[in-house]
Design an enzyme around this catalytic site. Structure first.
Site, PDB file in Angstrom:
ATOM      1  N   LEU A 126       2.738  12.097 -47.022  1.00 32.73           N
ATOM      2  CA  LEU A 126       2.782  11.301 -47.974  1.00 32.73           C
ATOM      3  C   LEU A 126       4.244  11.040 -48.669  1.00 32.73           C
ATOM      4  O   LEU A 126       4.212  10.404 -49.831  1.00 32.73           O
ATOM      5  CB  LEU A 126       1.685  11.522 -49.162  1.00 32.73           C
ATOM      6  CG  LEU A 126       0.419  11.872 -48.531  1.00 32.73           C
ATOM      7  CD1 LEU A 126      -0.571  12.555 -49.981  1.00 32.73           C
ATOM      8  CD2 LEU A 126      -0.084  10.710 -47.898  1.00 32.73           C
ATOM      9  N   GLU A 161      18.690  11.617 -45.344  1.00 33.37           N
ATOM     10  CA  GLU A 161      17.394  12.281 -44.623  1.00 33.37           C
ATOM     11  C   GLU A 161      17.965  12.460 -42.897  1.00 33.37           C
ATOM     12  O   GLU A 161      17.695  13.614 -42.522  1.00 33.37           O
ATOM     13  CB  GLU A 161      16.327  11.671 -44.582  1.00 33.37           C
ATOM     14  CG  GLU A 161      15.031  12.628 -43.994  1.00 33.37           C
ATOM     15  CD  GLU A 161      13.746  12.449 -44.582  1.00 33.37           C
ATOM     16  OE1 GLU A 161      12.667  12.967 -44.364  1.00 33.37           O
ATOM     17  OE2 GLU A 161      13.635  11.985 -45.793  1.00 33.37           O
ATOM     18  N   ASP A 173       9.381   4.867 -45.355  1.00 35.19           N
ATOM     19  CA  ASP A 173       9.089   5.755 -46.273  1.00 35.19           C
ATOM     20  C   ASP A 173      10.123   5.496 -47.506  1.00 35.19           C
ATOM     21  O   ASP A 173       9.412   5.443 -48.815  1.00 35.19           O
ATOM     22  CB  ASP A 173       9.107   7.381 -45.973  1.00 35.19           C
ATOM     23  CG  ASP A 173       8.479   7.848 -44.952  1.00 35.19           C
ATOM     24  OD1 ASP A 173       7.369   6.888 -44.326  1.00 35.19           O
ATOM     25  OD2 ASP A 173       8.384   8.893 -44.654  1.00 35.19           O
ATOM     26  N   TYR A 225       8.474  14.969 -33.471  1.00 30.72           N
ATOM     27  CA  TYR A 225       8.940  13.547 -34.074  1.00 30.72           C
ATOM     28  C   TYR A 225      10.090  13.118 -33.185  1.00 30.72           C
ATOM     29  O   TYR A 225      10.069  11.962 -32.720  1.00 30.72           O
ATOM     30  CB  TYR A 225       8.895  13.627 -35.400  1.00 30.72           C
ATOM     31  CG  TYR A 225       9.386  12.210 -36.126  1.00 30.72           C
ATOM     32  CD1 TYR A 225       8.645  11.456 -36.537  1.00 30.72           C
ATOM     33  CD2 TYR A 225      10.824  11.800 -35.991  1.00 30.72           C
ATOM     34  CE1 TYR A 225       8.510  10.135 -37.141  1.00 30.72           C
ATOM     35  CE2 TYR A 225      11.239  10.382 -36.588  1.00 30.72           C
ATOM     36  CZ  TYR A 225      10.261   9.902 -37.146  1.00 30.72           C
ATOM     37  OH  TYR A 225      10.354   8.448 -37.534  1.00 30.72           O
TER      38      TYR A 225
END
Length: 384
Positions: A126, A161, A173, A225
Site C-alpha cells: 500500500l 527509491e 506510487d 520485481y
C-alpha cells in the site's frame, strides 16, 4: 497523532510545520507504470505525517515514532546512494529524498529535523515507502521555497527509491501519494505523467471497495520485481519498441508470435492486456457502469496469477472466497507475493463477504487478514 508535540519533545523546539502524504491502493493497472503505460490508483486515508523544521548547518536528523530506534543523524553533503542508509530501513526513504533534491540541483544543503509517524500498513503493498518519500519532499519543497510542482516532487521521490534505496519501482506510487484528490481515482499516463481525476464515489452507487491485507510477505518476492521488469524490457527490445506501452492490444497476438521465450511472452501479454483493462475501467466509469468493472478486476487477477506469476495462495484465496460470497470482482494489488487484494462489493454484502474471507483463512490455517474500506482520499498536503 501529535507529531508536532512529539517533535518538540524530541528536538527541544517547535517544528515549522506538519505535512501528510497518503498510502495508495491500485484499482487496476499493475506492472504497467515502468512500461510507460496506464495505471489507476487512489489515495487511502492512511497517511505518513511529518513534523519538520529547516536547519542551516547541513545536518539531517530523522526520527520515526513507529520504530524503536534513536534519532538518525546524517550530513546532507555525505549522503550516498546505496550506503548504509540506502540498503534498507525506514531512514533510507526520507534521506534518499534529500539526496535526490540536492542531486537535481535544488538548495536543501542546510538540512532539516524530521519526525515521522505513519498509519500506512507496512509490507501490505500500500506504498508506505512512497508516503514517507512524498511527505518529506513536500515539506522540504515548502520550507526551502523550491516551488516544485507535485509531479516533479513525485519523480524526485521515485528517483530516491530507485537510485538511493535501490528499488527499481515505477512512478505510480509517488504520483498517487502526491497528486490524488478526495473522491477520485487517479488515471495516470506514466509516459508523460498527464493525469485525470476520475470520479469514484462508490457510496453513491451503493458500493464499497474493500482492501484485504493478507499480512503475508513471501521471500519469493525478493528480486522478483526486478526480474519481471528486465523481462518486460527484453520483450520491448525484441518487438522493436521503446516500451511495451507501444504495443497495441489489437496487435498483441502478432507480437506474442514474435516471442520465443515463454516467460517473456507471458510478461508481455500481461502488461499489454492490463493497459487495455485500465482503458476498459475508464470507459465503464465514464458510462456510469460502475458494477461492470468487477469482472475486469477479476480478469486482471487471473493475468497477475497466471502470466506474471506474482500471486500466492493467500491472495488467490481472497479472490476466490470473496467472489464466491457475492463480490462483484476482486484482484490482488501491488507488487505481489503477499500484500493486499481489493474487493468490489455491494454495500449490503460487505459484511457477509468479509466474513466469508475471514472464515476461508481460518479454515486454511492462515493468519486472519485485515479488512478495511478503501475510501478515495486526498493526496499530500500541509496540515499546519
Amino acid at each position: 497523532m501529535d507529531v508536532a508535540g512529539q517533535f518538540a519533545e524530541l528536538y527541544g523546539y517547535e517544528p515549522q510545520g506538519v505535512w501528510s502524504a497518503p498510502g495508495r491502493v491500485n484499482l487496476i493497472g499493475e506492472y504497467t507504470d515502468f512500461n510507460e503505460g496506464f495505471v489507476m490508483p487512489l489515495a487511502l486515508p492512511h497517511t505518513a505525517v511529518a513534523a519538520v523544521a529547516r536547519r542551516t548547518d547541513g545536518v539531517l536528523r530523522l526520527h520515526s515514532a513507529d520504530i524503536d530506534a534513536p534519532v538518525a543523524e546524517l550530513r546532507v553533503d555525505e549522503l550516498t546512494p546505496l550506503s548504509k542508509y540506502g540498503q534498507g530501513g525506514w531512514a533510507a526513504y526520507p534521506a534518499g529524498v534529500v539526496w535526490a533534491l540536492r542531486d537535481a540541483g535544488h538548495e536543501v544543503s542546510g538540512g532539516a529535523d524530521i519526525h515521522l509517524a505513519s498509519t500506512v500498513p507496512t509490507g501490505a503493498g500500500l506504498s508506505s515507502s512512497a508516503a514517507l518519500e512524498v511527505v518529506t519532499a513536500l515539506a522540504l519543497n515548502d520550507l526551502y521555497e523550491l516551488g516544485l510542482p507535485r509531479p516533479e516532487l513525485a519523480v524526485l521521490a521515485q528517483r530516491a527509491e530507485n537510485a538511493f534505496v535501490g528499488v527499481p519501482c515505477g512512478v505510480m506510487d509517488q504520483m498517487a501519494s502526491a497528486c490524488a484528490t478526495e473522491g477520485h481515482a487517479l488515471h495516470l499516463d506514466c509516459r508523460d505523467l498527464s493525469i485525470r481525476q476520475v470520479p469514484f464515489d462508490l457510496a453513491s452507487h451503493g458500493l464499497r471497495l474493500l482492501v484485504v491485507d493478507t499480512r503475508v510477505k513471501h521471500e519469493l518476492g525478493d528480486g522478483a520485481y526486478a526480474e519481471r521488469r528486465a523481462g518486460c524490457e527484453e520483450g520491448a527490445r525484441i518487438l522493436g519498441v521503446s516500451h511495451l506501452r507501444d504495443v497495441r492490444y489489437a496487435e498483441l497476438p502478432d507480437a506474442l508470435a514474435e516471442l520465443t521465450d515463454e516467460k517473456v511472452r507471458r510478461y508481455v501479454r500481461h502488461v499489454v492486456s492490463d493497459d487495455h483493462r485500465v482503458e476498459q475501467v475508464i470507459g465503464l466509469l465514464d458510462a456510469g457502469e460502475v458494477r461492470a468493472i468487477g469482472p475486469v478486476l477479476t480478469e486482471g487477477h487471473a493475468s497477475l496469477r497466471d502470466d506474471l506469476s506474482i500471486s500466492c495462495e493467500e491472495l488467490d484465496l481472497v479472490v476466490s472466497a470473496a467472489n464466491a460470497a457475492g463480490a462483484l470482482g476482486s484482484r490482488m494489488t501491488g507488487g505481489g507475493f503477499g500484500g493486499s487484494a481489493v474487493v468490489l462489493v455491494e454495500e449490503a454484502d460487505a459484511e457477509a463477504v468479509t466474513k466469508s474471507v475471514l472464515e476461508a483463512f481460518t479454515t486454511a490455517g492462515h493468519t486472519a487478514p485485515r479488512v478495511f474500506p478503501a475510501i478515495p482520499s486526498a493526496g499530500a498536503r500541509r496540515l499546519a
